[in-house]
Design a protein around this motif. Structure first.
Motif, mmCIF file in Angstrom:
data_model
loop_
_atom_site.group_PDB
_atom_site.id
_atom_site.type_symbol
_atom_site.label_atom_id
_atom_site.label_comp_id
_atom_site.label_asym_id
_atom_site.label_seq_id
_atom_site.Cartn_x
_atom_site.Cartn_y
_atom_site.Cartn_z
ATOM 1 N N UNK A 187 0.826 -1.199 0.000
ATOM 2 C CA UNK A 187 0.000 0.000 0.000
ATOM 3 C C UNK A 187 0.866 1.258 0.000
ATOM 4 N N UNK A 188 0.250 2.369 -0.388
ATOM 5 C CA UNK A 188 0.985 3.605 -0.662
ATOM 6 C C UNK A 188 1.829 4.122 0.505
ATOM 7 N N UNK A 189 1.385 4.027 1.773
ATOM 8 C CA UNK A 189 2.214 4.560 2.862
ATOM 9 C C UNK A 189 3.643 4.007 2.894
ATOM 10 N N UNK A 190 3.845 2.792 2.382
ATOM 11 C CA UNK A 190 5.185 2.207 2.368
ATOM 12 C C UNK A 190 6.051 2.776 1.241
ATOM 13 N N UNK A 191 5.434 3.502 0.315
ATOM 14 C CA UNK A 191 6.165 4.072 -0.813
ATOM 15 C C UNK A 191 6.205 5.601 -0.761
ATOM 16 N N UNK A 192 5.347 6.181 0.061
ATOM 17 C CA UNK A 192 5.235 7.646 0.141
ATOM 18 C C UNK A 192 6.475 8.269 0.784
ATOM 19 N N UNK A 193 6.986 9.315 0.163
ATOM 20 C CA UNK A 193 8.098 10.089 0.723
ATOM 21 C C UNK A 193 7.657 11.539 0.827
ATOM 22 N N UNK A 194 7.605 12.086 2.045
ATOM 23 C CA UNK A 194 7.057 13.436 2.244
ATOM 24 C C UNK A 194 7.891 14.510 1.549
ATOM 25 N N UNK A 195 7.188 15.504 1.012
ATOM 26 C CA UNK A 195 7.835 16.637 0.373
ATOM 27 C C UNK A 195 8.025 17.797 1.350
ATOM 28 N N UNK A 196 7.568 17.587 2.593
ATOM 29 C CA UNK A 196 7.672 18.643 3.598
ATOM 30 C C UNK A 196 8.742 18.285 4.630
ATOM 31 N N UNK A 197 9.220 19.300 5.324
ATOM 32 C CA UNK A 197 10.208 19.063 6.385
ATOM 33 C C UNK A 197 9.503 18.477 7.613
ATOM 34 N N UNK A 198 10.006 17.354 8.100
ATOM 35 C CA UNK A 198 9.410 16.698 9.263
ATOM 36 C C UNK A 198 9.963 17.341 10.534
ATOM 37 N N UNK A 199 9.131 18.146 11.184
ATOM 38 C CA UNK A 199 9.533 18.856 12.396
ATOM 39 C C UNK A 199 9.308 17.996 13.631
ATOM 40 N N UNK A 200 8.230 17.200 13.606
ATOM 41 C CA UNK A 200 7.852 16.379 14.756
ATOM 42 C C UNK A 200 7.579 14.949 14.295
ATOM 43 N N UNK A 201 8.167 13.976 14.969
ATOM 44 C CA UNK A 201 7.906 12.579 14.654
ATOM 45 C C UNK A 201 6.616 12.155 15.343
ATOM 46 N N UNK A 202 5.550 12.079 14.568
ATOM 47 C CA UNK A 202 4.229 11.784 15.126
ATOM 48 C C UNK A 202 4.133 10.426 15.793
ATOM 49 N N UNK A 203 5.031 9.505 15.416
ATOM 50 C CA UNK A 203 5.001 8.173 16.026
ATOM 51 C C UNK A 203 5.344 8.219 17.517
ATOM 52 N N UNK A 204 6.039 9.276 17.924
ATOM 53 C CA UNK A 204 6.440 9.378 19.330
ATOM 54 C C UNK A 204 5.774 10.559 20.043
ATOM 55 N N UNK A 205 4.709 11.077 19.458
ATOM 56 C CA UNK A 205 4.047 12.255 20.038
ATOM 57 C C UNK A 205 3.166 11.924 21.230
ATOM 58 N N UNK A 206 2.600 10.709 21.249
ATOM 59 C CA UNK A 206 1.616 10.389 22.296
ATOM 60 C C UNK A 206 1.901 9.003 22.883
ATOM 61 N N UNK A 207 3.050 8.868 23.509
ATOM 62 C CA UNK A 207 3.443 7.594 24.104
ATOM 63 C C UNK A 207 2.710 7.386 25.431
ATOM 64 N N UNK A 208 2.439 6.134 25.810
ATOM 65 C CA UNK A 208 1.727 5.857 27.075
ATOM 66 C C UNK A 208 2.418 6.472 28.290
ATOM 67 N N UNK A 209 3.747 6.489 28.283
ATOM 68 C CA UNK A 209 4.478 7.067 29.418
ATOM 69 C C UNK A 209 4.158 8.557 29.576
ATOM 70 N N UNK A 210 4.051 9.246 28.431
ATOM 71 C CA UNK A 210 3.738 10.684 28.479
ATOM 72 C C UNK A 210 2.320 10.919 28.995
ATOM 73 N N UNK A 211 1.381 10.087 28.555
ATOM 74 C CA UNK A 211 0.001 10.227 29.002
ATOM 75 C C UNK A 211 -0.121 9.924 30.501
ATOM 76 N N UNK A 212 0.664 8.937 30.962
ATOM 77 C CA UNK A 212 0.616 8.561 32.378
ATOM 78 C C UNK A 212 1.114 9.696 33.271
ATOM 79 N N UNK A 213 2.075 10.456 32.796
ATOM 80 C CA UNK A 213 2.603 11.586 33.568
ATOM 81 C C UNK A 213 1.515 12.599 33.897
#
Length: 549
Positions: free
Chosen positions: A108-134
């Motif tokens: 599927x396309x997400x495995x082939x997509x390459x962003x044309x924008x500068x990645x400022x924040x890694x969304x995969x690590x934006x809402x980790x359980x440890x952060x929510x627990x804090x």
């Protein structure tokens, strides 16, 4: 497998594109591994880029040598392509069908997509359980992070890290998991800082016909209660359905074993009933006849707004137990991955101001839907047009977003995000260049290595240039609990989703403009009448003065 093997005809010239609200345009149609593209040399003509994964169904018809392909999309759009040549039309249709139903997620396309924008924040690590627990740990010390599911061995649909009562050890959690459907033992969903009450969620208990019990399960649930307090178990099934589940090994909590808990059954429909409701609703919205009575009858027959009312009513009940009754609650249905998540997340929107902000709402979706194991890959595999219906397809997430929109419409100043944000989330749940909604749970996403191989939706959404599009200009922070109305007159059809591609929407807009014009004309007319009245009054006054001696 090479995509080229599936593309019988990669390019066709002189194709005419018909789409809602745009004039027909002639151009060149190209098929790539993931997109259908139509570009034209005409001035000021926008190219069409359509993801194959957004295609729900296609129809073909022929008149002489001219072929027509009607593409029905998962976002409810309907697009028509007029293709010269029967062979080219058949080849294009065959290729689209193959490319829109790929078996492997990794193609599927997400495995082939390459962003044309500068990645400022890694969304995969934006809402980790440890952060929510804090966020909770500063208000209470009664809960802890458990890594009992680190290898997904205890519960395949739970994340590796969950929040549980501090007094319950991991060995007890393993025993409780064997007593709950799918291993989904009770975990913390929400902590209400105002009074310390909590929302927990789980799968149904496996009591069966013999009334099986689990001491560790009883201890875990009771560990959330304060001294002298009672709790509520909200079962999202009718009592009849819950009793029938016992014959299949499921069931519900026996009051004799959970004396401090009161069980409440609130029936929320699921699976094929919801899917059929969506199909009927979209069919009604695409109705070309302009008979209002007929349209309203079809809308009512779809039962979509009835489902909205059922879900919102249950969410309000959950919020009332927490905020007004001062009681903790446990919510579950059968599996705990559909109606349970609708209720827990909507209750938090009612209770928690943070959930009504952009980042807070993203965290809610991450925590209560993605990490909680809602099977997006199955539920959103098809939309309202596909003929081959599978029993696991259902618009559960769309119903949740619709409920949020209903509350947003009733409290337009209490939400930091706007309607457009909800529409974007709906679109990306069904077809996206991002990997956020791929897979059915955290275990599958881990095996697919989505964090390493795809881009997170949140990386794109949280860029300042994009955030401005999703921000509600009316927003004023409201720290109060908000209580939505579920009265029939308070719930409306979500035009922004269901009528946006339909001519009905255009007619509604035109009717609204016409109404505004009439109102403005009446105002002008009234102003002129008032002027004439004043002039007439002045003339009468002058005449009176002249007649007097």
């Amino acid at each position: 497998m090479e995509f080229a093997e599936l593309i019988k005809t990669p390019r066709v010239d002189n194709v005419v594109l018909h789409r809602p609200f745009y004039p027909a345009v002639e151009g060149t149609l190209c098929l790539t591994g993931h997109h259908l593209i139509l570009s034209s040399r005409q001035d000021n003509t926008e190219e069409l880029w359509l993801l194959h994964s957004n295609i729900d169904a296609i129809d073909k018809r022929f008149v002489g040598s001219l072929g027509t392909i009607i593409i029905k999309c998962k976002d409810f759009r309907i697009i028509q392509l007029d293709i010269p040549g029967m062979e080219e039309c058949l080849n294009i249709a065959s290729s689209i069908e193959a490319l829109s139903t790929l078996d492997s997620i990794t193609l599927m396309y997400p495995f082939f997509y390459r962003p044309m924008f500068e990645v400022v924040e890694d969304g995969w690590h934006s809402f980790l359980p440890e952060q929510e627990f804090e966020l909770y740990s500063s208000a209470t010390s009664e809960w802890r992070l458990s890594y009992v599911n680190k290898e997904f061995a205890v519960c395949p649909s739970y994340p590796p890290i969950v929040i549980v009562p501090k007094s319950i050890d991991d060995e007890a959690l393993r025993k409780v998991a064997t007593f709950r459907h799918g291993g989904r033992f009770p975990v913390l969903s929400y902590y209400h800082k105002k009074n310390g009450m909590v929302i927990m969620r789980s799968g149904q208990p496996l009591t069966g016909t013999n009334g099986r019990r689990c001491k560790e399960d009883e201890k875990l649930i009771n560990a959330t209660l304060r001294a002298g307090k009672r709790g509520y178990i909200i079962d999202t099934r009718s009592l009849n359905v819950a009793q029938q589940a016992r014959a299949k090994g499921g069931g519900f909590e026996q009051e004799a074993h959970y004396p401090q808990w009161r069980r409440i059954h609130k029936s929320i429909e699921r699976y094929h009933i919801l899917q059929e409701s969506l199909i009927k609703l979209v069919e009604a919205c695409n109705e070309q006849a302009h008979n209002m009575d007929r349209w309203l009858s079809k809308l009512e027959a779809s039962n979509w707004l009835t489902h909205i009312k059922e879900i919102l009513t249950t969410a309000c009940l959950a919020a009332q137990c927490i905020d007004r009754e001062g009681a903790s609650i446990l919510i579950h249905g059968t599996e705990g991955i559909d109606s349970t998540l609708q209720v827990t997340s909507l209750a938090q929107i009612i209770l928690e101001p943070r959930s009504r902000t952009i980042r807070g709402f993203e965290a809610l979706i991450e925590r209560e839907w993605l990490q909680a194991g809602h099977p997006f890959q199955q539920r959103c595999a098809q939309s309202a047009y596909c003929n081959s219906k599978q029993k696991w397809e259902a618009p559960v997430f769309l119903l949740f977003l619709d409920c949020v929109w209903q509350i947003l419409r009733q409290f337009p100043c209490s939400f930091e995000f706007n309607e457009h944000f909800l529409i974007v989330l709906f679109e990306h749940a069904y077809a996206s260049q991002f990997g956020t909604f791929l897979g059915n749970n955290e275990s599958e996403r881990c095996k697919l290595k989505l964090q390493q191989k795809t881009m997170s939706l949140w990386s794109w959404v949280n860029r300042p240039s994009e955030l401005s599009k999703f921000t509600n200009p009316l927003f004023e922070a409201n720290n109060l609990v908000i209580w939505p109305s579920v009265a029939p007159q308070s719930l409306q059809l979500w035009e922004g989703i269901f009528l946006r591609w339909n001519r009905t929407s255009k007619y509604l807009d035109e009717a609204y403009e016409e109404m505004v014009n009439i109102i403005e004309y009446n105002k002008e007319l009234q102003a002129k009448v008032n002027i004439l009245r004043r002039q007439l009054a002045e003339l009468e006054t002058e005449d009176g003065m002249q007649e007097s001696p």
